[in-house]
Write a protein that holds these residues in place. Structure first.
Motif, PDB file in Angstrom:
ATOM      1  N   UNK A   1     117.262 -12.949 108.098  1.00 48.16           N
ATOM      2  CA  UNK A   1     117.617 -11.553 108.367  1.00 48.16           C
ATOM      3  C   UNK A   1     118.822 -11.185 107.509  1.00 48.16           C
ATOM      4  N   UNK A   2     118.761  -9.988 106.945  1.00 50.70           N
ATOM      5  CA  UNK A   2     119.853  -9.510 106.101  1.00 50.70           C
ATOM      6  C   UNK A   2     120.148  -8.063 106.464  1.00 50.70           C
ATOM      7  N   UNK A   3     121.337  -7.848 107.011  1.00 56.16           N
ATOM      8  CA  UNK A   3     121.770  -6.515 107.394  1.00 56.16           C
ATOM      9  C   UNK A   3     122.852  -6.023 106.427  1.00 56.16           C
ATOM     10  N   UNK A   4     122.733  -4.787 105.992  1.00 54.80           N
ATOM     11  CA  UNK A   4     123.732  -4.152 105.141  1.00 54.80           C
ATOM     12  C   UNK A   4     124.127  -2.837 105.796  1.00 54.80           C
ATOM     13  N   UNK A   5     125.427  -2.655 105.971  1.00 50.62           N
ATOM     14  CA  UNK A   5     125.948  -1.470 106.659  1.00 50.62           C
ATOM     15  C   UNK A   5     125.322  -1.296 108.039  1.00 50.62           C
ATOM     16  N   UNK A   6     125.084  -2.433 108.702  1.00 56.29           N
ATOM     17  CA  UNK A   6     124.611  -2.418 110.083  1.00 56.29           C
ATOM     18  C   UNK A   6     123.119  -2.287 110.268  1.00 56.29           C
ATOM     19  N   UNK A   7     122.347  -2.237 109.172  1.00 51.50           N
ATOM     20  CA  UNK A   7     120.903  -2.055 109.283  1.00 51.50           C
ATOM     21  C   UNK A   7     120.178  -3.090 108.437  1.00 51.50           C
ATOM     22  N   UNK A   8     118.999  -3.492 108.896  1.00 54.32           N
ATOM     23  CA  UNK A   8     118.162  -4.369 108.088  1.00 54.32           C
ATOM     24  C   UNK A   8     117.903  -3.708 106.748  1.00 54.32           C
ATOM     25  N   UNK A   9     118.069  -4.456 105.676  1.00 54.99           N
ATOM     26  CA  UNK A   9     117.839  -3.901 104.344  1.00 54.99           C
ATOM     27  C   UNK A   9     116.416  -4.227 103.907  1.00 54.99           C
ATOM     28  N   UNK A  10     115.614  -3.186 103.712  1.00 56.82           N
ATOM     29  CA  UNK A  10     114.260  -3.362 103.212  1.00 56.82           C
ATOM     30  C   UNK A  10     113.211  -3.656 104.259  1.00 56.82           C
ATOM     31  N   UNK A  11     113.638  -3.843 105.508  1.00 58.60           N
ATOM     32  CA  UNK A  11     112.691  -4.185 106.565  1.00 58.60           C
ATOM     33  C   UNK A  11     113.002  -3.394 107.834  1.00 58.60           C
ATOM     34  N   UNK A  12     112.003  -3.309 108.698  1.00 61.85           N
ATOM     35  CA  UNK A  12     112.191  -2.766 110.045  1.00 61.85           C
ATOM     36  C   UNK A  12     111.638  -3.778 111.039  1.00 61.85           C
ATOM     37  N   UNK A  13     112.145  -3.736 112.239  1.00 64.13           N
ATOM     38  CA  UNK A  13     111.757  -4.706 113.267  1.00 64.13           C
ATOM     39  C   UNK A  13     110.921  -4.016 114.338  1.00 64.13           C
ATOM     40  N   UNK A  14     109.796  -4.642 114.709  1.00 61.47           N
ATOM     41  CA  UNK A  14     108.967  -4.051 115.762  1.00 61.47           C
ATOM     42  C   UNK A  14     109.385  -4.583 117.130  1.00 61.47           C
ATOM     43  N   UNK A  15     108.684  -4.178 118.158  1.00 64.97           N
ATOM     44  CA  UNK A  15     109.046  -4.543 119.527  1.00 64.97           C
ATOM     45  C   UNK A  15     108.960  -6.042 119.777  1.00 64.97           C
ATOM     46  N   UNK A  16     108.175  -6.751 118.977  1.00 68.51           N
ATOM     47  CA  UNK A  16     108.032  -8.196 119.130  1.00 68.51           C
ATOM     48  C   UNK A  16     109.066  -8.976 118.321  1.00 68.51           C
ATOM     49  N   UNK A  17     109.947  -8.258 117.639  1.00 68.70           N
ATOM     50  CA  UNK A  17     110.953  -8.933 116.822  1.00 68.70           C
ATOM     51  C   UNK A  17     110.446  -9.345 115.460  1.00 68.70           C
ATOM     52  N   UNK A  18     109.262  -8.862 115.074  1.00 67.00           N
ATOM     53  CA  UNK A  18     108.683  -9.185 113.775  1.00 67.00           C
ATOM     54  C   UNK A  18     109.162  -8.170 112.738  1.00 67.00           C
ATOM     55  N   UNK A  19     109.310  -8.645 111.514  1.00 66.47           N
ATOM     56  CA  UNK A  19     109.793  -7.780 110.444  1.00 66.47           C
ATOM     57  C   UNK A  19     108.636  -7.296 109.581  1.00 66.47           C
ATOM     58  N   UNK A  20     108.689  -6.009 109.246  1.00 69.13           N
ATOM     59  CA  UNK A  20     107.725  -5.419 108.325  1.00 69.13           C
ATOM     60  C   UNK A  20     108.503  -4.673 107.256  1.00 69.13           C
ATOM     61  N   UNK A  21     107.977  -4.676 106.029  1.00 69.63           N
ATOM     62  CA  UNK A  21     108.711  -4.040 104.944  1.00 69.63           C
ATOM     63  C   UNK A  21     108.757  -2.528 105.132  1.00 69.63           C
ATOM     64  N   UNK A  22     109.925  -1.962 104.849  1.00 67.34           N
ATOM     65  CA  UNK A  22     110.132  -0.528 104.956  1.00 67.34           C
ATOM     66  C   UNK A  22     109.374   0.213 103.853  1.00 67.34           C
ATOM     67  N   UNK A  23     109.251   1.515 104.026  1.00 62.81           N
ATOM     68  CA  UNK A  23     108.640   2.347 102.993  1.00 62.81           C
ATOM     69  C   UNK A  23     109.566   2.422 101.781  1.00 62.81           C
ATOM     70  N   UNK A  24     108.996   2.718 100.627  1.00 61.27           N
ATOM     71  CA  UNK A  24     109.801   2.857  99.417  1.00 61.27           C
ATOM     72  C   UNK A  24     110.837   3.960  99.570  1.00 61.27           C
ATOM     73  N   UNK A  25     110.478   5.025 100.275  1.00 60.68           N
ATOM     74  CA  UNK A  25     111.414   6.135 100.479  1.00 60.68           C
ATOM     75  C   UNK A  25     112.618   5.691 101.297  1.00 60.68           C
ATOM     76  N   UNK A  26     112.381   4.898 102.338  1.00 54.25           N
ATOM     77  CA  UNK A  26     113.495   4.431 103.167  1.00 54.25           C
ATOM     78  C   UNK A  26     114.354   3.422 102.414  1.00 54.25           C
TER      79      UNK A  26
END
Length: 275
Positions: free
Chosen positions: A80-105
């Motif tokens: 896990x890598x957080x920058x400025x308090x947020x996961x960088x490049x990923x989002x976390x679902x309800x199960x704690x799994x990471x999925x890649x963020x959209x290019x816009x985000x």
């Protein structure tokens, strides 16, 4: 301090005593592979807001890859890598799994992270001031007149206001790198990343770029710098991180790591770059 026997184990490069809310970067158990090569091996580190951290180590140790992961130019494979308090490049679902963020985000996240590369990467058909103003106008939708005024101020801040209307080919390497720093600052980042920013410069031009970086540090900018400039690390860094074979093997204040390293690998590396 006595050097450790055998290969050094990975250590955690934490910002001691700093609450999570005051961390600019927080990495836990980071792994990265390029094919079968384990480039980052269980890297754990933190950078506090306002802190200057210099990463040192031999070529191939994972320094640049770690830096590029901080703005998702490289994707981590585990951890896990957080920058400025947020996961960088990923989002976390309800199960704690990471999925890649959209290019816009991801692009939105990068607006808060300035990156200065080894090569200057300036647009050759744009003047210095146009290079600096481009991203604020296109990305932040800043009015062009305002962007140009702010860009002029930034070029003055890095000591080359008189070069505003000059094209990159007419600038020295040190001047081009200062334009690149001003360009990164134009997006008003909360974190600045520098990947060996003086490695492509002639020796006499190194000092002018390092001086700009010193002034940024004095102004309280949070900075992570990959560098072989040990004088800069000694005088400006709050902490030095030593990497080898994809791991952080030693970390601490500059005087401790550079003068009394605990790891034999660090001693060997420093003996080559300090003499």
């Amino acid at each position: 301090m006595k050097p450790s026997a055998g290969a050094p184990h990975a250590v955690q490069a934490t910002a001691a005593g700093v609450p999570d809310s005051q961390l600019a970067v927080q990495g836990t158990g980071i792994h990265k592979w390029f094919g079968h090569v384990h480039v980052l091996d269980d890297v754990c580190f933190e950078v506090a807001n306002g802190e200057v951290v210099v990463i040192i180590g031999p070529s191939g140790s994972g320094k640049t890859t770690l830096l590029r992961c901080m703005n998702h130019l490289e994707r981590i494979d585990r951890g896990r890598l957080l920058v400025n308090g947020h996961l960088i490049g990923y989002r976390e679902n309800a199960k704690g799994e990471l999925a890649e963020e959209s290019e816009a985000e991801i692009a939105r996240q990068r607006q808060e992270i300035g990156f200065v590369f080894q090569q200057f990467n300036l647009f050759p058909h744009l003047t210095a001031i146009e290079n600096v103003a481009l991203a604020p106008v296109r990305v932040r939708k800043t009015a062009k007149a305002q962007a140009l005024a702010e860009s002029r101020q930034l070029l003055a801040r890095v000591g080359i206001e008189d070069k505003c209307d000059v094209y990159p080919r007419q600038l020295s390497g040190g001047q081009q790198q200062r334009v690149a720093i001003a360009r990164a600052l134009a997006m008003k980042p909360r974190l600045m990343l520098f990947d060996e920013p003086t490695s492509a410069l002639d020796p006499e031009m190194v000092g002018e770029v390092l001086e700009v970086m010193r002034e940024l540090a004095q102004d309280g900018m949070t900075m992570v710098v990959v560098s072989h400039e040990m004088g800069f690390a000694r005088s400006v860094a709050d902490r030095v991180i030593m990497m080898d074979q994809g791991r952080i093997i030693e970390t601490g204040p500059p005087g401790e790591v550079l003068d009394e390293p605990s790891q034999e690998r660090t001693r060997v590396f420093l003996s080559k770059v300090l003499h």
